[in-house]
Design a protein around this motif. Sequence first.
Motif, mmCIF file in Angstrom:
data_model
loop_
_atom_site.group_PDB
_atom_site.id
_atom_site.type_symbol
_atom_site.label_atom_id
_atom_site.label_comp_id
_atom_site.label_asym_id
_atom_site.label_seq_id
_atom_site.Cartn_x
_atom_site.Cartn_y
_atom_site.Cartn_z
ATOM 1 N N PRO A 166 0.818 -1.219 0.000
ATOM 2 C CA PRO A 166 0.000 0.000 0.000
ATOM 3 C C PRO A 166 0.852 1.270 0.000
ATOM 4 O O PRO A 166 1.877 1.338 0.680
ATOM 5 C CB PRO A 166 -0.807 -0.116 1.301
ATOM 6 C CG PRO A 166 -0.827 -1.582 1.603
ATOM 7 C CD PRO A 166 0.500 -2.103 1.126
ATOM 8 N N THR A 167 0.431 2.250 -0.790
ATOM 9 C CA THR A 167 1.186 3.507 -0.891
ATOM 10 C C THR A 167 0.299 4.718 -0.622
ATOM 11 O O THR A 167 0.611 5.829 -1.031
ATOM 12 C CB THR A 167 1.840 3.630 -2.275
ATOM 13 O OG1 THR A 167 0.864 3.360 -3.294
ATOM 14 C CG2 THR A 167 3.007 2.676 -2.436
ATOM 15 N N VAL A 168 -0.804 4.491 0.070
ATOM 16 C CA VAL A 168 -1.725 5.583 0.415
ATOM 17 C C VAL A 168 -1.879 5.707 1.924
ATOM 18 O O VAL A 168 -1.656 6.773 2.506
ATOM 19 C CB VAL A 168 -3.102 5.385 -0.261
ATOM 20 C CG1 VAL A 168 -4.087 6.445 0.218
ATOM 21 C CG2 VAL A 168 -2.967 5.419 -1.770
ATOM 22 N N ILE A 169 -2.275 4.601 2.554
ATOM 23 C CA ILE A 169 -2.459 4.602 4.008
ATOM 24 C C ILE A 169 -1.128 4.945 4.691
ATOM 25 O O ILE A 169 -0.063 4.529 4.244
ATOM 26 C CB ILE A 169 -2.980 3.222 4.460
ATOM 27 C CG1 ILE A 169 -4.369 2.975 3.854
ATOM 28 C CG2 ILE A 169 -3.052 3.128 5.976
ATOM 29 C CD1 ILE A 169 -4.875 1.559 4.016
ATOM 30 N N ASP A 170 -1.213 5.720 5.749
ATOM 31 C CA ASP A 170 -0.041 6.168 6.527
ATOM 32 C C ASP A 170 0.780 7.241 5.805
ATOM 33 O O ASP A 170 1.922 7.512 6.199
ATOM 34 C CB ASP A 170 0.878 5.000 6.909
ATOM 35 C CG ASP A 170 0.197 3.998 7.837
ATOM 36 O OD1 ASP A 170 -0.685 4.423 8.609
ATOM 37 O OD2 ASP A 170 0.541 2.806 7.769
ATOM 38 N N THR A 171 0.203 7.864 4.774
ATOM 39 C CA THR A 171 0.905 8.965 4.093
ATOM 40 C C THR A 171 0.239 10.307 4.370
ATOM 41 O O THR A 171 0.581 11.308 3.739
ATOM 42 C CB THR A 171 0.932 8.746 2.568
ATOM 43 O OG1 THR A 171 -0.421 8.812 2.060
ATOM 44 C CG2 THR A 171 1.558 7.419 2.200
ATOM 45 N N TYR A 172 -0.727 10.342 5.260
ATOM 46 C CA TYR A 172 -1.573 11.519 5.389
ATOM 47 C C TYR A 172 -0.821 12.736 5.929
ATOM 48 O O TYR A 172 -0.999 13.858 5.427
ATOM 49 C CB TYR A 172 -2.799 11.207 6.256
ATOM 50 C CG TYR A 172 -3.581 9.999 5.779
ATOM 51 C CD1 TYR A 172 -3.746 9.752 4.410
ATOM 52 C CD2 TYR A 172 -4.130 9.095 6.671
ATOM 53 C CE1 TYR A 172 -4.458 8.639 3.964
ATOM 54 C CE2 TYR A 172 -4.844 7.981 6.235
ATOM 55 C CZ TYR A 172 -4.999 7.758 4.886
ATOM 56 O OH TYR A 172 -5.690 6.651 4.441
#
Length: 379
Positions: free
Chosen positions: A318-324
């Motif tokens: 995953p490359t979206v979650i935890d990038t906020y």
Amino acid sequence: MTEVATSPLSTLSAQGVSVWLDDLSRERINSGNLQDLIDTRDVVGVTTNPTIFAAALANGEAYTDQVRELAAAGTDDAAVEKAVFEITTADVSAAADVFAPVAERTGGEDGKVSIEVDPRLARDTDGTIAMAKQLWERIGKNNVHIKIPATVEGLPAITAAIAEGISVNVTLIFTLERYRHVVEAYLAGLEKAKEKGLDLSSIHSVASIFISRVDTEIDKRLDEIGTPAAKELRGKGGLANCRLAYQIYEELFATPRWRALADAGANKQRPLWASTGVKDPSYPDTMYVTQLVAPNVVNTMPEKTLQAFNDHGSIEGPTVIDTYAESDAVLDALAATGISYNEVMDELEEEGLKKFVDSWTELLATVQDELVKHAGEAR
């Protein structure tokens, strides 16, 4: 035991990303190419728009027989409008048949084909609602999405369509605020459908958030600023915007309001990454696929991007979650350079609508030319 080779697209699908093709033509359907992409490229849906239809009409002979028959009704403006409606709905209906096994296999989540309401109605709520109903009834197949632009006027149309049991692809979403309003419009529609006693499990929706257009406009402004700090932000705005939209998705589909609808059988409205063809050749051509991997999303790709990813795409999880937090920092940095987020996004919405209207006008002109050419040949 021999290991079975897994393609990049299969790996992407296993991560929870539904692969849709952003292109449709009668030639692609009739030649078996669309079925081949389902069989060999993990494609589980297709989107289209006025630009794609205009190109298909202008560049193929597959429509000649139908145009010849439609020409019997005349070549005036009313006849042209009717012809466009008949031609586009015929393509979508045929594509829906091709994808029907996918829809059955996925419980209706995928196997979807999208068709757009006349973009000239984007600022006309009632007109959009009426045409959405007309398209839905004319095609008459559950694995179709009616595309409604996410204009301010489009929001109540989304609610009204969902309330009638019509599955909707909300298109041309740019700002995070507007995306939040789109989800709320969807939830309101589900609540109305529930009040009517409709089967919520049969209603599906995606929210199409545009990417490459965002980077193109922001990068242009960053290049004009020209500082090292500005150059460091190139190619980051579109990804940050999508990632923060996914954060909103996680938030809004974890509320008591949503849980009440889910208990009644409702489906989540999935984020859809749109405009995923990379326009800057200095960027990796698979950037908007590799960098936006998350569960329960759709990535709709032009065939060039689809084939590029299948050839040399890579998935590292995953490359979206935890990038906020990182994504918030990107938008803050853009603001610090003097780039107005809202100004960019408002401009992109207007530009996107204009492009769709221009393509629709081109489509009408192309069909009229074809009707005139074949006017004496109807059987």
